[in-house]
Design a protein around this motif. Structure first.
Motif, PDB file in Angstrom:
ATOM      1  N   ASP A   9       0.752  -0.722   0.213  1.00 49.12           N
ATOM      2  CA  ASP A   9      -0.180  -0.298   0.321  1.00 49.12           C
ATOM      3  C   ASP A   9       1.098   1.159  -0.028  1.00 49.12           C
ATOM      4  O   ASP A   9       0.847   1.947   0.869  1.00 49.12           O
ATOM      5  CB  ASP A   9      -1.393   0.346   0.760  1.00 49.12           C
ATOM      6  N   HIS A  11       0.775   3.474  -2.457  1.00 49.45           N
ATOM      7  CA  HIS A  11       0.003   4.394  -2.767  1.00 49.45           C
ATOM      8  C   HIS A  11       0.689   5.945  -3.298  1.00 49.45           C
ATOM      9  O   HIS A  11       0.152   7.756  -3.105  1.00 49.45           O
ATOM     10  CB  HIS A  11      -1.418   5.376  -1.754  1.00 49.45           C
ATOM     11  N   ASP A  40      -2.102  -1.874  -3.699  1.00 46.57           N
ATOM     12  CA  ASP A  40      -2.279  -0.793  -4.140  1.00 46.57           C
ATOM     13  C   ASP A  40      -1.128   0.259  -3.908  1.00 46.57           C
ATOM     14  O   ASP A  40      -0.033   1.243  -3.203  1.00 46.57           O
ATOM     15  CB  ASP A  40      -2.587  -0.172  -2.757  1.00 46.57           C
ATOM     16  N   HIS A  74      -6.363   0.208  -5.885  1.00 43.89           N
ATOM     17  CA  HIS A  74      -6.210   1.469  -6.362  1.00 43.89           C
ATOM     18  C   HIS A  74      -5.272   1.620  -8.123  1.00 43.89           C
ATOM     19  O   HIS A  74      -4.901   2.245  -8.620  1.00 43.89           O
ATOM     20  CB  HIS A  74      -5.324   2.456  -5.204  1.00 43.89           C
ATOM     21  N   HIS A 153      -3.633  -8.636  -2.331  1.00 48.80           N
ATOM     22  CA  HIS A 153      -3.527  -7.142  -2.014  1.00 48.80           C
ATOM     23  C   HIS A 153      -4.974  -7.746  -1.161  1.00 48.80           C
ATOM     24  O   HIS A 153      -4.714  -7.662   0.880  1.00 48.80           O
ATOM     25  CB  HIS A 153      -4.054  -6.216  -3.304  1.00 48.80           C
ATOM     26  N   HIS A 193      -3.880  -4.162   2.143  1.00 48.72           N
ATOM     27  CA  HIS A 193      -5.282  -3.605   2.002  1.00 48.72           C
ATOM     28  C   HIS A 193      -6.205  -3.092   2.552  1.00 48.72           C
ATOM     29  O   HIS A 193      -6.677  -1.601   2.700  1.00 48.72           O
ATOM     30  CB  HIS A 193      -6.468  -4.523   0.798  1.00 48.72           C
ATOM     31  N   HIS A 195      -4.066  -1.823   5.295  1.00 49.13           N
ATOM     32  CA  HIS A 195      -3.810  -0.490   6.522  1.00 49.13           C
ATOM     33  C   HIS A 195      -3.728  -0.685   7.266  1.00 49.13           C
ATOM     34  O   HIS A 195      -2.916  -0.116   7.960  1.00 49.13           O
ATOM     35  CB  HIS A 195      -3.707   0.919   5.433  1.00 49.13           C
ATOM     36  N   ARG A 224      -2.499   7.836   4.062  1.00 51.07           N
ATOM     37  CA  ARG A 224      -3.323   6.850   4.715  1.00 51.07           C
ATOM     38  C   ARG A 224      -3.697   5.713   5.259  1.00 51.07           C
ATOM     39  O   ARG A 224      -3.746   5.235   5.260  1.00 51.07           O
ATOM     40  CB  ARG A 224      -4.583   6.989   3.388  1.00 51.07           C
TER      41      ARG A 224
HETATM   42 FE   FE2 Z   1      -4.645   0.573   0.497  1.00 50.86          FE
END
Ligand code: FE2
Ligand code: FE2
Length: 280
Positions: A9, A11, A40, A74, A153, A193, A195, A224
Protein backbone atom coordinates in the motif's frame (compact mmCIF):
# COMPACT_ATOMS: atom_id res chain seq x y z
CA UNK A 1 17.24 -19.28 5.94
CA UNK A 2 15.45 -16.69 3.83
CA UNK A 3 14.33 -13.16 4.58
CA UNK A 4 11.37 -11.39 3.00
CA UNK A 5 10.52 -7.71 3.38
CA UNK A 6 6.80 -7.27 2.83
CA UNK A 7 5.96 -3.71 1.82
CA UNK A 8 2.42 -2.76 0.90
CA UNK A 9 0.00 0.00 0.00
CA UNK A 10 2.66 2.47 -1.10
CA UNK A 11 -0.01 4.66 -2.75
CA UNK A 12 2.32 6.80 -4.85
CA UNK A 13 0.35 10.02 -5.35
CA UNK A 14 -0.73 9.96 -1.69
CA UNK A 15 2.74 9.27 -0.34
CA UNK A 16 5.24 11.05 1.85
CA UNK A 17 8.49 11.47 -0.15
CA UNK A 18 10.61 11.57 3.01
CA UNK A 19 9.18 8.23 4.13
CA UNK A 20 9.83 6.74 0.68
CA UNK A 21 13.50 7.73 1.12
CA UNK A 22 13.55 6.18 4.60
CA UNK A 23 12.02 2.98 3.25
CA UNK A 24 14.66 2.80 0.53
CA UNK A 25 17.40 3.28 3.14
CA UNK A 26 15.96 0.54 5.38
CA UNK A 27 15.62 -1.99 2.55
CA UNK A 28 19.13 -1.19 1.28
CA UNK A 29 20.53 -1.84 4.74
CA UNK A 30 18.53 -5.01 5.45
CA UNK A 31 19.04 -6.51 1.97
CA UNK A 32 16.27 -9.16 2.19
CA UNK A 33 16.35 -12.13 -0.17
CA UNK A 34 13.04 -10.96 -1.63
CA UNK A 35 10.91 -7.83 -1.39
CA UNK A 36 7.22 -8.66 -1.69
CA UNK A 37 4.98 -5.73 -2.61
CA UNK A 38 1.38 -6.59 -1.79
CA UNK A 39 -0.49 -4.08 -3.93
CA UNK A 40 -1.88 -0.54 -4.10
CA UNK A 41 1.30 0.90 -5.57
CA UNK A 42 -0.56 4.02 -6.66
CA UNK A 43 -3.36 6.19 -5.37
CA UNK A 44 -5.31 6.60 -8.63
CA UNK A 45 -3.53 4.40 -11.22
CA UNK A 46 -2.20 7.50 -13.03
CA UNK A 47 0.76 7.21 -15.36
CA UNK A 48 2.95 9.51 -13.30
CA UNK A 49 2.13 7.56 -10.14
CA UNK A 50 3.10 4.26 -11.77
CA UNK A 51 6.25 5.91 -13.09
CA UNK A 52 7.21 6.98 -9.56
CA UNK A 53 6.58 3.47 -8.23
CA UNK A 54 8.61 1.96 -11.09
CA UNK A 55 11.51 4.31 -10.37
CA UNK A 56 11.46 3.35 -6.69
CA UNK A 57 11.57 -0.35 -7.63
CA UNK A 58 14.29 0.18 -10.24
CA UNK A 59 16.53 1.86 -7.67
CA UNK A 60 16.21 -1.14 -5.38
CA UNK A 61 16.88 -3.53 -8.26
CA UNK A 62 19.96 -1.55 -9.25
CA UNK A 63 21.32 -2.46 -5.82
CA UNK A 64 20.79 -6.15 -6.58
CA UNK A 65 17.53 -6.54 -4.65
CA UNK A 66 14.77 -8.71 -6.06
CA UNK A 67 11.05 -7.86 -6.06
CA UNK A 68 7.77 -9.72 -6.47
CA UNK A 69 4.81 -7.39 -6.95
CA UNK A 70 1.01 -7.81 -7.11
CA UNK A 71 -1.45 -5.04 -8.00
CA UNK A 72 -4.15 -3.67 -5.69
CA UNK A 73 -7.56 -2.14 -6.31
CA UNK A 74 -6.02 1.35 -6.45
CA UNK A 75 -3.91 0.22 -9.42
CA UNK A 76 -7.07 -0.08 -11.56
CA UNK A 77 -8.17 3.27 -13.09
CA UNK A 78 -11.22 4.45 -11.18
CA UNK A 79 -12.72 6.98 -13.59
CA UNK A 80 -12.14 5.30 -16.98
CA UNK A 81 -15.03 2.82 -17.29
CA UNK A 82 -13.97 1.26 -20.62
CA UNK A 83 -10.40 0.74 -19.50
CA UNK A 84 -11.66 -0.49 -16.13
CA UNK A 85 -13.85 -3.09 -17.76
CA UNK A 86 -11.61 -4.37 -20.56
CA UNK A 87 -7.99 -3.62 -19.57
CA UNK A 88 -8.04 -2.92 -15.83
CA UNK A 89 -4.36 -3.73 -15.34
CA UNK A 90 -2.96 -2.27 -18.57
CA UNK A 91 -0.98 0.51 -16.91
CA UNK A 92 0.18 -1.78 -14.13
CA UNK A 93 1.39 -4.24 -16.75
CA UNK A 94 3.11 -1.54 -18.81
CA UNK A 95 4.96 0.14 -15.96
CA UNK A 96 5.46 -2.52 -13.30
CA UNK A 97 4.75 -6.14 -14.10
CA UNK A 98 7.63 -7.26 -16.30
CA UNK A 99 10.10 -9.35 -14.31
CA UNK A 100 8.36 -8.60 -11.03
CA UNK A 101 5.06 -10.48 -11.22
CA UNK A 102 4.03 -14.01 -10.61
CA UNK A 103 6.44 -16.53 -9.26
CA UNK A 104 9.69 -16.81 -7.33
CA UNK A 105 11.22 -20.16 -6.41
CA UNK A 106 14.55 -21.36 -5.00
CA UNK A 107 15.57 -24.28 -2.78
CA UNK A 108 14.18 -22.67 0.39
CA UNK A 109 11.45 -20.36 -0.79
CA UNK A 110 8.52 -20.50 -3.21
CA UNK A 111 6.30 -17.43 -3.53
CA UNK A 112 3.29 -17.05 -5.81
CA UNK A 113 1.74 -13.63 -6.36
CA UNK A 114 -1.80 -13.45 -7.72
CA UNK A 115 -3.56 -10.31 -8.92
CA UNK A 116 -6.79 -10.00 -6.95
CA UNK A 117 -7.58 -6.51 -8.28
CA UNK A 118 -10.05 -6.29 -11.15
CA UNK A 119 -12.31 -3.80 -12.86
CA UNK A 120 -15.79 -4.87 -11.83
CA UNK A 121 -15.92 -3.54 -8.30
CA UNK A 122 -14.59 -0.43 -6.65
CA UNK A 123 -12.74 -1.95 -3.77
CA UNK A 124 -13.13 -5.68 -3.35
CA UNK A 125 -11.06 -8.33 -5.05
CA UNK A 126 -11.55 -11.55 -6.94
CA UNK A 127 -9.59 -14.64 -7.84
CA UNK A 128 -10.73 -16.46 -10.95
CA UNK A 129 -10.98 -20.23 -11.25
CA UNK A 130 -7.93 -20.21 -13.53
CA UNK A 131 -5.91 -18.29 -10.93
CA UNK A 132 -7.05 -20.65 -8.18
CA UNK A 133 -6.07 -23.66 -10.27
CA UNK A 134 -2.65 -22.12 -10.79
CA UNK A 135 -1.94 -22.36 -7.04
CA UNK A 136 -1.75 -26.16 -7.22
CA UNK A 137 0.10 -26.07 -10.54
CA UNK A 138 2.84 -23.79 -9.25
CA UNK A 139 3.49 -25.51 -5.94
CA UNK A 140 3.30 -29.10 -7.27
CA UNK A 141 7.02 -29.34 -8.03
CA UNK A 142 8.30 -27.31 -5.08
CA UNK A 143 10.61 -29.30 -2.74
CA UNK A 144 9.46 -29.85 0.86
CA UNK A 145 12.49 -27.87 2.05
CA UNK A 146 10.96 -24.67 0.69
CA UNK A 147 8.58 -22.35 2.52
CA UNK A 148 5.39 -21.93 0.47
CA UNK A 149 3.83 -18.51 0.36
CA UNK A 150 0.89 -16.95 -1.47
CA UNK A 151 0.63 -13.19 -1.92
CA UNK A 152 -2.53 -11.29 -2.80
CA UNK A 153 -3.53 -7.70 -2.20
CA UNK A 154 -6.93 -8.56 -0.72
CA UNK A 155 -6.64 -10.90 2.26
CA UNK A 156 -7.67 -14.43 1.45
CA UNK A 157 -9.00 -15.16 4.90
CA UNK A 158 -11.10 -13.34 7.47
CA UNK A 159 -9.26 -10.99 9.77
CA UNK A 160 -9.88 -10.18 13.41
CA UNK A 161 -12.53 -7.46 13.70
CA UNK A 162 -12.11 -4.29 15.68
CA UNK A 163 -14.35 -5.73 18.35
CA UNK A 164 -15.41 -9.35 18.65
CA UNK A 165 -15.83 -11.38 15.51
CA UNK A 166 -14.04 -11.13 12.23
CA UNK A 167 -13.95 -9.14 9.03
CA UNK A 168 -15.03 -11.26 6.09
CA UNK A 169 -12.49 -11.44 3.29
CA UNK A 170 -13.05 -8.75 0.67
CA UNK A 171 -12.24 -11.30 -1.98
CA UNK A 172 -14.58 -13.25 -4.23
CA UNK A 173 -13.41 -16.82 -4.60
CA UNK A 174 -11.72 -16.75 -1.18
CA UNK A 175 -13.28 -20.00 -0.02
CA UNK A 176 -12.24 -21.92 -3.12
CA UNK A 177 -8.80 -20.34 -3.02
CA UNK A 178 -8.33 -21.38 0.58
CA UNK A 179 -9.09 -25.00 -0.35
CA UNK A 180 -6.43 -24.77 -3.07
CA UNK A 181 -4.01 -23.25 -0.57
CA UNK A 182 -4.51 -26.18 1.80
CA UNK A 183 -4.26 -28.74 -0.99
CA UNK A 184 -0.99 -27.18 -2.19
CA UNK A 185 0.41 -27.20 1.36
CA UNK A 186 0.83 -23.42 1.38
CA UNK A 187 1.16 -22.21 4.97
CA UNK A 188 1.75 -18.52 4.75
CA UNK A 189 -0.40 -15.91 3.06
CA UNK A 190 0.65 -12.29 2.78
CA UNK A 191 -1.74 -9.45 2.04
CA UNK A 192 -2.30 -5.73 2.35
CA UNK A 193 -5.37 -3.57 1.60
CA UNK A 194 -6.62 -2.82 5.13
CA UNK A 195 -3.58 -0.68 6.07
CA UNK A 196 -3.43 -2.49 9.40
CA UNK A 197 -0.34 -4.58 10.16
CA UNK A 198 -0.52 -7.82 12.09
CA UNK A 199 -0.23 -11.57 12.23
CA UNK A 200 -3.35 -13.72 12.44
CA UNK A 201 -3.52 -17.30 13.56
CA UNK A 202 -6.68 -19.30 14.07
CA UNK A 203 -8.43 -18.61 17.34
CA UNK A 204 -11.80 -18.36 19.07
CA UNK A 205 -12.99 -15.41 16.98
CA UNK A 206 -11.19 -16.33 13.81
CA UNK A 207 -12.30 -19.17 11.57
CA UNK A 208 -9.15 -19.49 9.50
CA UNK A 209 -7.51 -22.85 9.12
CA UNK A 210 -4.90 -23.50 11.84
CA UNK A 211 -2.39 -24.47 9.17
CA UNK A 212 -2.51 -21.03 7.55
CA UNK A 213 -0.73 -18.04 8.98
CA UNK A 214 -1.77 -14.62 7.71
CA UNK A 215 0.69 -11.75 7.67
CA UNK A 216 -0.92 -8.43 6.97
CA UNK A 217 1.09 -5.30 6.17
CA UNK A 218 0.24 -1.69 6.93
CA UNK A 219 0.91 1.11 4.51
CA UNK A 220 4.63 1.64 4.03
CA UNK A 221 4.69 5.15 2.61
CA UNK A 222 1.19 6.65 2.40
CA UNK A 223 -0.44 9.18 4.67
CA UNK A 224 -3.65 7.09 4.36
CA UNK A 225 -2.94 5.40 7.67
CA UNK A 226 -5.37 3.82 10.14
CA UNK A 227 -4.17 5.01 13.54
CA UNK A 228 -0.87 3.20 13.00
CA UNK A 229 2.50 4.51 11.82
CA UNK A 230 3.87 3.70 8.38
CA UNK A 231 5.33 0.23 8.54
CA UNK A 232 6.56 -2.85 6.75
CA UNK A 233 7.11 -6.46 7.81
CA UNK A 234 10.33 -8.40 7.81
CA UNK A 235 9.87 -12.17 7.79
CA UNK A 236 12.75 -14.42 8.75
CA UNK A 237 12.15 -17.99 7.63
CA UNK A 238 14.49 -20.45 9.31
CA UNK A 239 12.52 -23.33 7.75
CA UNK A 240 9.05 -23.83 6.27
CA UNK A 241 7.71 -24.33 9.80
CA UNK A 242 9.61 -21.61 11.69
CA UNK A 243 8.89 -17.97 10.98
CA UNK A 244 9.85 -14.81 12.81
CA UNK A 245 8.12 -11.53 12.08
CA UNK A 246 9.44 -8.05 12.73
CA UNK A 247 7.30 -4.96 12.31
CA UNK A 248 9.43 -2.03 11.18
CA UNK A 249 7.83 1.34 11.78
CA UNK A 250 8.61 4.86 10.63
CA UNK A 251 9.60 6.98 13.57
CA UNK A 252 11.90 9.94 14.01
CA UNK A 253 13.22 10.09 10.46
CA UNK A 254 13.93 6.40 9.87
CA UNK A 255 12.40 2.94 9.90
CA UNK A 256 13.29 0.83 12.93
CA UNK A 257 12.00 -2.23 14.74
CA UNK A 258 11.33 -1.21 18.35
CA UNK A 259 9.14 -4.18 19.34
CA UNK A 260 10.65 -7.62 19.91
CA UNK A 261 10.66 -10.01 17.00
CA UNK A 262 7.68 -12.43 17.18
CA UNK A 263 8.31 -16.14 16.63
CA UNK A 264 5.90 -18.71 15.24
CA UNK A 265 6.23 -22.40 14.62
CA UNK A 266 4.07 -24.94 12.90
CA UNK A 267 3.55 -28.38 14.39
CA UNK A 268 4.07 -31.50 12.36
CA UNK A 269 1.35 -34.07 11.82
CA UNK A 270 -2.28 -33.88 10.80
CA UNK A 271 -3.22 -30.73 12.67
CA UNK A 272 -0.20 -28.84 11.36
CA UNK A 273 -1.24 -25.70 13.18
CA UNK A 274 0.76 -22.52 13.72
CA UNK A 275 1.38 -21.25 17.24
CA UNK A 276 3.19 -18.32 18.71
CA UNK A 277 6.39 -19.42 20.45
CA UNK A 278 7.86 -17.58 23.43
CA UNK A 279 10.95 -15.46 22.85
CA UNK A 280 14.19 -17.31 23.59
FE1 FE2 B 1 -4.38 0.55 0.11
FE1 FE2 C 1 -6.54 -1.86 -1.45
Amino acid sequence: MRTIAQISDLHFGAHDPAIVAHLHAALSAIRPDLIVVSGDLTQRARKEQFAEAALFFERLETEGLRLLVVPGNHDVPMHKPVQRLFWPLRRYTRFIARGRSGWYCDAELAVLGLASAHGLTVKDGRLTRVQIRSIGDHFAAVPSSAARILVTHHPLVPLPGEEKGEIEPALRGARRALKAVKAADVHLVLAGHHHVPGVSLSGPTLSIDPGVMVVQAGTATSWRRRRTPNSFNLLILASPSEVQVEEWISEGGAFSCPAPRRSFSRSAGDSGGWASTPAA
